[in-house]
Design a protein around this motif. Structure first.
Motif, PDB file in Angstrom:
ATOM      1  N   LEU A 114     114.212 -16.387  12.684  1.00  0.00           N
ATOM      2  CA  LEU A 114     115.245 -15.472  13.161  1.00  0.00           C
ATOM      3  C   LEU A 114     116.062 -14.960  11.989  1.00  0.00           C
ATOM      4  N   THR A 115     116.343 -13.663  11.990  1.00  0.00           N
ATOM      5  CA  THR A 115     117.307 -13.134  11.033  1.00  0.00           C
ATOM      6  C   THR A 115     118.706 -13.512  11.493  1.00  0.00           C
ATOM      7  N   LEU A 116     119.670 -13.369  10.602  1.00  0.00           N
ATOM      8  CA  LEU A 116     121.038 -13.677  10.973  1.00  0.00           C
ATOM      9  C   LEU A 116     121.510 -12.770  12.108  1.00  0.00           C
ATOM     10  N   ALA A 117     121.121 -11.511  12.068  1.00  0.00           N
ATOM     11  CA  ALA A 117     121.511 -10.575  13.137  1.00  0.00           C
ATOM     12  C   ALA A 117     120.912 -11.005  14.477  1.00  0.00           C
ATOM     13  N   GLU A 118     119.649 -11.444  14.464  1.00  0.00           N
ATOM     14  CA  GLU A 118     119.019 -11.901  15.705  1.00  0.00           C
ATOM     15  C   GLU A 118     119.697 -13.159  16.231  1.00  0.00           C
ATOM     16  N   PHE A 119     120.063 -14.057  15.316  1.00  0.00           N
ATOM     17  CA  PHE A 119     120.748 -15.280  15.746  1.00  0.00           C
ATOM     18  C   PHE A 119     122.098 -14.954  16.375  1.00  0.00           C
ATOM     19  N   ARG A 120     122.853 -14.076  15.755  1.00  0.00           N
ATOM     20  CA  ARG A 120     124.164 -13.716  16.304  1.00  0.00           C
ATOM     21  C   ARG A 120     124.023 -13.043  17.669  1.00  0.00           C
ATOM     22  N   ALA A 121     122.984 -12.235  17.841  1.00  0.00           N
ATOM     23  CA  ALA A 121     122.747 -11.614  19.154  1.00  0.00           C
ATOM     24  C   ALA A 121     122.416 -12.676  20.198  1.00  0.00           C
ATOM     25  N   LEU A 122     121.627 -13.683  19.815  1.00  0.00           N
ATOM     26  CA  LEU A 122     121.304 -14.784  20.730  1.00  0.00           C
ATOM     27  C   LEU A 122     122.568 -15.564  21.075  1.00  0.00           C
ATOM     28  N   TYR A 123     123.394 -15.826  20.089  1.00  0.00           N
ATOM     29  CA  TYR A 123     124.658 -16.533  20.320  1.00  0.00           C
ATOM     30  C   TYR A 123     125.509 -15.779  21.343  1.00  0.00           C
ATOM     31  N   ARG A 124     125.672 -14.485  21.147  1.00  0.00           N
ATOM     32  CA  ARG A 124     126.489 -13.692  22.069  1.00  0.00           C
ATOM     33  C   ARG A 124     125.888 -13.662  23.471  1.00  0.00           C
ATOM     34  N   HIS A 125     124.573 -13.581  23.546  1.00  0.00           N
ATOM     35  CA  HIS A 125     123.888 -13.559  24.844  1.00  0.00           C
ATOM     36  C   HIS A 125     124.138 -14.860  25.609  1.00  0.00           C
ATOM     37  N   LEU A 126     123.996 -15.990  24.923  1.00  0.00           N
ATOM     38  CA  LEU A 126     124.197 -17.280  25.588  1.00  0.00           C
ATOM     39  C   LEU A 126     125.641 -17.441  26.041  1.00  0.00           C
ATOM     40  N   ARG A 127     126.567 -17.046  25.198  1.00  0.00           N
ATOM     41  CA  ARG A 127     127.986 -17.138  25.563  1.00  0.00           C
ATOM     42  C   ARG A 127     128.311 -16.293  26.792  1.00  0.00           C
ATOM     43  N   SER A 128     127.678 -15.138  26.895  1.00  0.00           N
ATOM     44  CA  SER A 128     128.024 -14.206  27.967  1.00  0.00           C
ATOM     45  C   SER A 128     127.330 -14.536  29.284  1.00  0.00           C
ATOM     46  N   THR A 129     126.235 -15.263  29.235  1.00  0.00           N
ATOM     47  CA  THR A 129     125.463 -15.512  30.452  1.00  0.00           C
ATOM     48  C   THR A 129     125.616 -16.921  31.002  1.00  0.00           C
ATOM     49  N   CYS A 130     126.123 -17.857  30.192  1.00  0.00           N
ATOM     50  CA  CYS A 130     126.231 -19.253  30.642  1.00  0.00           C
ATOM     51  C   CYS A 130     127.563 -19.466  31.354  1.00  0.00           C
ATOM     52  N   ALA A 131     127.508 -19.973  32.561  1.00  0.00           N
ATOM     53  CA  ALA A 131     128.712 -20.136  33.378  1.00  0.00           C
ATOM     54  C   ALA A 131     129.692 -21.133  32.781  1.00  0.00           C
ATOM     55  N   THR A 132     129.209 -22.124  32.016  1.00  0.00           N
ATOM     56  CA  THR A 132     130.100 -23.161  31.499  1.00  0.00           C
ATOM     57  C   THR A 132     130.467 -22.959  30.029  1.00  0.00           C
ATOM     58  N   ALA A 133     130.083 -21.818  29.453  1.00  0.00           N
ATOM     59  CA  ALA A 133     130.300 -21.601  28.018  1.00  0.00           C
ATOM     60  C   ALA A 133     131.772 -21.610  27.639  1.00  0.00           C
ATOM     61  N   ASP A 144     117.691 -30.050  15.587  1.00  0.00           N
ATOM     62  CA  ASP A 144     117.393 -28.892  14.751  1.00  0.00           C
ATOM     63  C   ASP A 144     116.170 -29.139  13.875  1.00  0.00           C
ATOM     64  N   THR A 145     115.358 -28.108  13.724  1.00  0.00           N
ATOM     65  CA  THR A 145     114.228 -28.144  12.798  1.00  0.00           C
ATOM     66  C   THR A 145     114.729 -28.010  11.361  1.00  0.00           C
ATOM     67  N   ALA A 146     114.066 -28.656  10.433  1.00  0.00           N
ATOM     68  CA  ALA A 146     114.306 -28.433   9.005  1.00  0.00           C
ATOM     69  C   ALA A 146     112.958 -28.250   8.309  1.00  0.00           C
ATOM     70  N   PRO A 147     112.839 -27.247   7.418  1.00  0.00           N
ATOM     71  CA  PRO A 147     113.850 -26.249   7.078  1.00  0.00           C
ATOM     72  C   PRO A 147     114.233 -25.399   8.286  1.00  0.00           C
ATOM     73  N   SER A 148     115.434 -24.815   8.242  1.00  0.00           N
ATOM     74  CA  SER A 148     115.935 -24.031   9.355  1.00  0.00           C
ATOM     75  C   SER A 148     115.058 -22.814   9.609  1.00  0.00           C
ATOM     76  N   THR A 149     114.938 -22.465  10.889  1.00  0.00           N
ATOM     77  CA  THR A 149     114.192 -21.265  11.278  1.00  0.00           C
ATOM     78  C   THR A 149     115.065 -20.014  11.217  1.00  0.00           C
ATOM     79  N   THR A 150     116.347 -20.177  10.885  1.00  0.00           N
ATOM     80  CA  THR A 150     117.299 -19.075  10.992  1.00  0.00           C
ATOM     81  C   THR A 150     117.912 -18.735   9.636  1.00  0.00           C
ATOM     82  N   GLU A 151     117.883 -17.477   9.302  1.00  0.00           N
ATOM     83  CA  GLU A 151     118.454 -16.992   8.053  1.00  0.00           C
ATOM     84  C   GLU A 151     119.956 -17.294   7.988  1.00  0.00           C
ATOM     85  N   GLY A 152     120.370 -18.020   6.954  1.00  0.00           N
ATOM     86  CA  GLY A 152     121.778 -18.242   6.705  1.00  0.00           C
ATOM     87  C   GLY A 152     122.462 -19.247   7.599  1.00  0.00           C
TER      88      GLY A 152
END
Length: 340
Positions: A38-57, A271-279
């Motif tokens: 995942l690029t950093l931009a893709e990770f941040r989009a995933l973060y925002r998606h989870l925050r917005s869709t999860c009822a207990t976030a 978490d996997t190591a090395p990380s799958t996510t940029e940055g």
């Protein structure tokens, strides 16, 4: 944990992996498919998606809100044989490749002359521990992750001080976490003894393991994902798990959010190591603890539970997680107990 800050047990380590195998070849596995880096931009989009869709976030207690009294009563119905088994590994007091700061344990009494003297004397001991290391079983409180200058639900980092964490600390779980535990066995799904360091578990893997094991993860469940880390360590010896380990792909957190899982635990670091996510060194920690409010249990062991589940032909059970009463701590050593 957007950056590696040198926290013991949570470093990014080297980029290489330990390529040693079981001599029979049964330790090998295919790489998780269906999710790449995942690029950093893709990770941040995933973060925002989870925050917005999860009822207990944004719930005060995070995903623990899903464990209602009805959920606990239903979980008690999982008990059939009455057998109990620990999901924790023994605390490590020796220095190894994955445990450069081992727990300390020594007897402070009795003194040599007391041991053989007449009358009453006590044996006493003292423990010290790096709670968030790469060897000992522990639970992460929601205050453990700082990302973009805040903790879960926007709680400011000003609540952290030299004398402890004054918000989102492990005391949130002081009454215990009790619910239906579910074990998903990914090496069993793939027909291998363990996942190799650097491999990752995808949402498709989790869904496939459900189908294979004949169950469905649901709201308020305590989800335990086996990657075989402990079995590999037992058979091949410790390695630098900070630099190379199997874990979940960040996109697998969509599965957890969709099912409204209360707790996530693994026999690795999650978490996997090395990380799958940029940055981002620990994307699963950021998504689980910071975005979703899901408590994490790292470095458990399922090698005692696994044969019992296979014998009884079921993969769900009553589970009791009881952190220590450490009111201002970011985590705690833990000994989860499954009751079948």
């Amino acid at each position: 944990m957007a950056q590696n800050t040198g926290t013991p047990g949570k470093g990014t380590g080297s980029s290489g992996t330990d390529s040693s195998r079981n001599s029979s070849g049964t330790g090998t596995s295919r790489t998780g498919t269906g999710a790449g880096p995942l690029t950093l931009a893709e990770f941040r989009a995933l973060y925002r998606h989870l925050r917005s869709t999860c009822a207990t976030a944004t719930a005060d207690r995070g995903a623990l809100e899903t464990i209602t009294e009805d959920v606990v009563r239903a979980a008690a119905g999982q008990v059939r044989s009455g057998r109990t088994v620990t999901l924790a590994a023994p605390v490590e007091t020796r220095q190894t490749a994955d445990n450069p700061e081992p727990a300390g344990h020594r007897l402070v009494a009795p003194a040599k002359d007391e041991a053989t003297a007449r009358g009453l004397h006590f044996a006493r001991d003292r423990f010290t521990m790096n709670v968030h290391g790469d060897a000992d079983s522990h639970i992460d409180a929601l205050c453990h992750v700082i990302y973009d200058g805040t903790m879960h639900n926007g709680v400011p980092v000003g609540s952290l001080s030299a004398d402890g964490a004054h918000a989102l600390n492990i005391d949130m779980a002081r009454d215990g976490i009790v619910g239906r535990g579910v074990l998903l066995d990914i090496p069993g799904l793939r027909g291998t003894r363990w996942l190799e360091p650097g491999d990752h578990v995808t949402a498709d893997d989790l869904a496939a393991a459900e189908r294979r094991q004949g169950l469905r993860v649901g709201k308020g469940d305590l989800l335990f994902v086996r990657v075989g880390h402990r079995r590999r360590r037992d058979e091949l010896g410790p390695w630098d798990a900070a630099g190379a380990r199997a874990g979940l792909h960040p996109t697998a957190l969509e599965f957890l959010a969709g099912r409204e899982v209360a707790v996530l635990g693994s026999d690795g670091n999650n978490d996997t190591a090395p990380s799958t996510t940029e940055g981002v060194a620990f994307p699963v920690h950021v998504l689980a603890l910071h975005a979703l409010g899901i408590h994490l249990l790292d470095y458990l062991q399922f090698e005692d539970l696994l044969p019992l589940c296979e014998q009884e032909g079921r993969w769900s059970f009553l589970c009791v997680i009881a952190p220590l009463r450490l009111p201002a701590a970011t985590g705690s050593p833990v000994n989860p107990v499954a009751v079948l």
